[in-house]
Design a protein around this motif. Sequence first.
Motif, PDB file in Angstrom:
ATOM      1  N   ALA A   1       0.311 -14.254  -0.530  1.00 38.67           N
ATOM      2  CA  ALA A   1      -1.097 -14.363  -0.116  1.00 38.67           C
ATOM      3  C   ALA A   1      -1.210 -15.049   1.235  1.00 38.67           C
ATOM      4  CB  ALA A   1      -1.894 -15.131  -1.174  1.00 38.67           C
ATOM      5  N   TRP A   2      -0.471 -16.112   1.444  1.00 41.02           N
ATOM      6  CA  TRP A   2      -0.530 -16.808   2.731  1.00 41.02           C
ATOM      7  C   TRP A   2      -0.062 -15.907   3.872  1.00 41.02           C
ATOM      8  CZ3 TRP A   2       1.936 -22.192   1.275  1.00 41.02           C
ATOM      9  CH2 TRP A   2       0.993 -22.932   0.534  1.00 41.02           C
ATOM     10  N   ALA A   3       1.023 -15.178   3.637  1.00 41.76           N
ATOM     11  CA  ALA A   3       1.537 -14.286   4.684  1.00 41.76           C
ATOM     12  C   ALA A   3       0.489 -13.243   5.050  1.00 41.76           C
ATOM     13  CB  ALA A   3       2.830 -13.621   4.209  1.00 41.76           C
ATOM     14  N   ARG A   4      -0.190 -12.706   4.040  1.00 40.34           N
ATOM     15  CA  ARG A   4      -1.238 -11.712   4.317  1.00 40.34           C
ATOM     16  C   ARG A   4      -2.396 -12.349   5.093  1.00 40.34           C
ATOM     17  NH1 ARG A   4      -0.045  -8.837  -1.087  1.00 40.34           N
ATOM     18  NH2 ARG A   4       1.227  -7.145  -0.271  1.00 40.34           N
ATOM     19  N   GLU A   5      -2.775 -13.566   4.713  1.00 36.03           N
ATOM     20  CA  GLU A   5      -3.862 -14.252   5.418  1.00 36.03           C
ATOM     21  C   GLU A   5      -3.519 -14.501   6.887  1.00 36.03           C
ATOM     22  OE1 GLU A   5      -5.128 -17.807   3.393  1.00 36.03           O
ATOM     23  OE2 GLU A   5      -5.497 -16.708   1.533  1.00 36.03           O
ATOM     24  N   MET A   6      -2.242 -14.677   7.166  1.00 30.99           N
ATOM     25  CA  MET A   6      -1.809 -14.917   8.542  1.00 30.99           C
ATOM     26  C   MET A   6      -1.524 -13.617   9.290  1.00 30.99           C
ATOM     27  SD  MET A   6       0.562 -18.340   8.259  1.00 30.99           S
ATOM     28  CE  MET A   6       1.762 -17.639   7.152  1.00 30.99           C
ATOM     29  N   GLY A   7      -1.757 -12.488   8.611  1.00 33.33           N
ATOM     30  CA  GLY A   7      -1.529 -11.205   9.261  1.00 33.33           C
ATOM     31  C   GLY A   7      -0.073 -10.810   9.357  1.00 33.33           C
ATOM     32  N   ARG A   8       0.758 -11.425   8.541  1.00 28.37           N
ATOM     33  CA  ARG A   8       2.195 -11.130   8.561  1.00 28.37           C
ATOM     34  C   ARG A   8       2.554 -10.194   7.411  1.00 28.37           C
ATOM     35  NH1 ARG A   8       5.776 -14.040  11.640  1.00 28.37           N
ATOM     36  NH2 ARG A   8       7.012 -12.246  11.002  1.00 28.37           N
ATOM     37  N   GLU A   9       2.114  -8.954   7.542  1.00 36.28           N
ATOM     38  CA  GLU A   9       2.382  -7.976   6.487  1.00 36.28           C
ATOM     39  C   GLU A   9       3.877  -7.720   6.329  1.00 36.28           C
ATOM     40  OE1 GLU A   9       1.641  -6.033   3.235  1.00 36.28           O
ATOM     41  OE2 GLU A   9       0.055  -7.041   4.349  1.00 36.28           O
ATOM     42  N   ASP A  10       4.640  -7.878   7.416  1.00 31.41           N
ATOM     43  CA  ASP A  10       6.097  -7.713   7.321  1.00 31.41           C
ATOM     44  C   ASP A  10       6.689  -8.721   6.332  1.00 31.41           C
ATOM     45  OD1 ASP A  10       5.349  -9.759   9.138  1.00 31.41           O
ATOM     46  OD2 ASP A  10       7.269  -9.620  10.198  1.00 31.41           O
ATOM     47  N   CYS A  11       6.263  -9.965   6.449  1.00 32.51           N
ATOM     48  CA  CYS A  11       6.727 -11.003   5.519  1.00 32.51           C
ATOM     49  C   CYS A  11       6.127 -10.804   4.131  1.00 32.51           C
ATOM     50  CB  CYS A  11       6.355 -12.389   6.043  1.00 32.51           C
ATOM     51  SG  CYS A  11       7.153 -12.835   7.586  1.00 32.51           S
ATOM     52  N   ALA A  12       4.853 -10.449   4.099  1.00 36.20           N
ATOM     53  CA  ALA A  12       4.164 -10.277   2.819  1.00 36.20           C
ATOM     54  C   ALA A  12       4.820  -9.195   1.982  1.00 36.20           C
ATOM     55  CB  ALA A  12       2.694  -9.957   3.050  1.00 36.20           C
ATOM     56  N   SER A  13       5.234  -8.114   2.605  1.00 40.18           N
ATOM     57  CA  SER A  13       5.848  -7.032   1.832  1.00 40.18           C
ATOM     58  C   SER A  13       7.192  -7.456   1.243  1.00 40.18           C
ATOM     59  CB  SER A  13       5.999  -5.768   2.677  1.00 40.18           C
ATOM     60  OG  SER A  13       6.892  -5.983   3.745  1.00 40.18           O
ATOM     61  N   LEU A  14       7.959  -8.228   1.979  1.00 36.91           N
ATOM     62  CA  LEU A  14       9.230  -8.731   1.435  1.00 36.91           C
ATOM     63  C   LEU A  14       8.988  -9.723   0.297  1.00 36.91           C
ATOM     64  CD1 LEU A  14      11.290  -9.290   4.706  1.00 36.91           C
ATOM     65  CD2 LEU A  14      11.671  -7.535   2.959  1.00 36.91           C
ATOM     66  N   LEU A  15       8.022 -10.597   0.487  1.00 37.65           N
ATOM     67  CA  LEU A  15       7.691 -11.567  -0.555  1.00 37.65           C
ATOM     68  C   LEU A  15       7.136 -10.865  -1.790  1.00 37.65           C
ATOM     69  CD1 LEU A  15       6.136 -14.253   1.762  1.00 37.65           C
ATOM     70  CD2 LEU A  15       8.198 -14.566   0.360  1.00 37.65           C
ATOM     71  N   ALA A  16       6.331  -9.836  -1.594  1.00 33.67           N
ATOM     72  CA  ALA A  16       5.775  -9.086  -2.723  1.00 33.67           C
ATOM     73  C   ALA A  16       6.878  -8.372  -3.493  1.00 33.67           C
ATOM     74  CB  ALA A  16       4.737  -8.086  -2.228  1.00 33.67           C
TER      75      ALA A  16
END
Length: 79
Positions: free
Chosen positions: A34-49
């Motif tokens: 959620a934090w990665a998405r809020e910061m606009g870091r979809e690259d990180c968010a997808s790995l974390l997801a």
Amino acid sequence: AGEIADKQVLDAGLTHAAQMVEHYEIAQYGTLTAWAREMGREDCASLLAQTLAEEKATDEKLTRLAEARLNRTAEMQSA
């Protein structure tokens, strides 16, 4: 764990401990995603997801294992 003589009790305790770890990890990866998405870091968010999904799958496997063991024990006691 080395002091528990009853294998069923030991298995139940180890399964419980493993699920506690999984729940902690699920909470952590969920928050980080959620934090990665809020910061606009979809690259990180997808790995974390992806990691979050793996942790949830492991938790589901542990749940099935625990339920199968508990159901089997209940069936033997009622017979």
